[in-house]
Design an enzyme around this catalytic site. Structure first.
Site, PDB file in Angstrom:
ATOM      1  N   ARG A   1      28.883  48.946  28.043  1.00  0.00           N
ATOM      2  CA  ARG A   1      30.091  48.727  27.255  1.00  0.00           C
ATOM      3  C   ARG A   1      30.737  50.052  26.862  1.00  0.00           C
ATOM      4  O   ARG A   1      30.056  51.016  26.540  1.00  0.00           O
ATOM      5  CB  ARG A   1      29.778  47.939  25.982  1.00  0.00           C
TER       6      ARG A   1
ATOM      7  N   LYS B   1      44.881  51.051  45.584  1.00  0.00           N
ATOM      8  CA  LYS B   1      45.220  49.786  44.925  1.00  0.00           C
ATOM      9  C   LYS B   1      46.413  49.224  45.692  1.00  0.00           C
ATOM     10  O   LYS B   1      47.571  49.491  45.357  1.00  0.00           O
ATOM     11  CB  LYS B   1      45.573  50.022  43.453  1.00  0.00           C
TER      12      LYS B   1
ATOM     13  N   ALA C   1      43.271  42.619  43.663  1.00  0.00           N
ATOM     14  CA  ALA C   1      44.019  42.065  42.535  1.00  0.00           C
ATOM     15  C   ALA C   1      43.352  40.758  42.123  1.00  0.00           C
ATOM     16  O   ALA C   1      43.318  39.807  42.904  1.00  0.00           O
ATOM     17  CB  ALA C   1      45.475  41.821  42.922  1.00  0.00           C
TER      18      ALA C   1
END
EC number: 6.3.3.3
Length: 246
Positions: free
Chosen positions: A212, A40, A117
């Site tokens: 989900r 990240k 991002a």
């Protein structure tokens, strides 16, 4: 910088599930015995140690034993776009500095899943958007998009912008998002046809739908890996250039 062996995971917007899906893909590939890491490059919105940063969620979900500071060398507490979050912290970041922060990970792993991002047009530095960073890396891209109403427009725009820059799109993963799964398509009938329309109008492949998950449910790497059974991983392996590593 030279092209690295990796796949960049971008979204059609913030909050579409990039972190969850990146972690799940890493967990699934590592369960196959592949030496895949997560990166990240820049994150904002929480402080490391809170447990709420994307880097910490990536490590929990993928089961990778790394320090979050190694996965996210540039981390800012302010809930702002990376450019503004860095400025709020009194730091000016550059693509060169971001690249240098990922070098140790590139040396430790055969391939990296790189989570962006927000979306491709998010300001990253004073003179670069996220898409400029993707182009500099030279990696293919996986687009994470919502399954629900509005996703066709956002996904087509994202794919169009990437292709304008000559960036390869490995595919699209639709995410059903948090909350109860019951009556999902009854509540939003657009979901049933969104994938086929994205493919029809963009030529991009929709690799599957991620189910989900309750926001209160903490899943370990083994459990997350199982949820990727709804996704065709073959194009992801190919984009990561790891087929021959089995």
């Amino acid at each position: 910088m030279s092209r690295i062996r990796g796949l960049f995971v971008t979204g059609t917007d913030t909050g579409v599930g990039k972190t969850l899906i990146t972690a799940a893909l890493a967990a699934a590939l590592r369960a196959e015995g592949r030496n895949v890491g997560v990166w990240k490059p820049v994150q904002s919105g929480a402080s490391i140690g809170s447990g709420d940063t994307d880097a910490e969620r990536l490590l929990r979900g993928s089961g990778i034993d790394e320090r979050p500071e190694s996965v996210a060398p540039f981390s800012f507490e302010a809930p702002l776009t990376p450019l503004l979050a860095a400025r709020a912290a009194g730091i000016e970041i550059s693509l060169e500095a971001i690249a240098a922060g990922g070098l140790p990970l590139m040396e430790r792993y055969e391939s990296l899943l790189i989570e962006g991002a927000g979306g491709v047009a998010v300001p990253l530095t004073h003179d670069a958007l996220v898409i400029d960073w993707i182009a500099a890396l030279g990696t293919p891209v996986l687009i994470v998009a919502r399954s629900s109403l509005g996703t066709i427009n956002h996904t087509l725009l994202t794919g169009f912008m990437l292709r304008q820059r000559g960036i390869e799109v490995a595919g699209v993963v639709l995410n059903d998002g948090p909350g109860p799964a019951a009556a999902l398509e009854a509540d939003d009938p657009s979901i049933a046809g969104n994938a086929s329309l994205i493919e029809q109008y963009s030529g991009m492949r929709v690799l599957g739908r991620f189910p989900r998950i309750s926001p209160d449910r903490a899943l370990n790497a083994k459990e997350l890996a199982k949820l990727t059974r709804t996704i065709d991983l073959s194009p992801i392996r190919q984009a990561l250039n790891i087929d021959e590593l089995r």
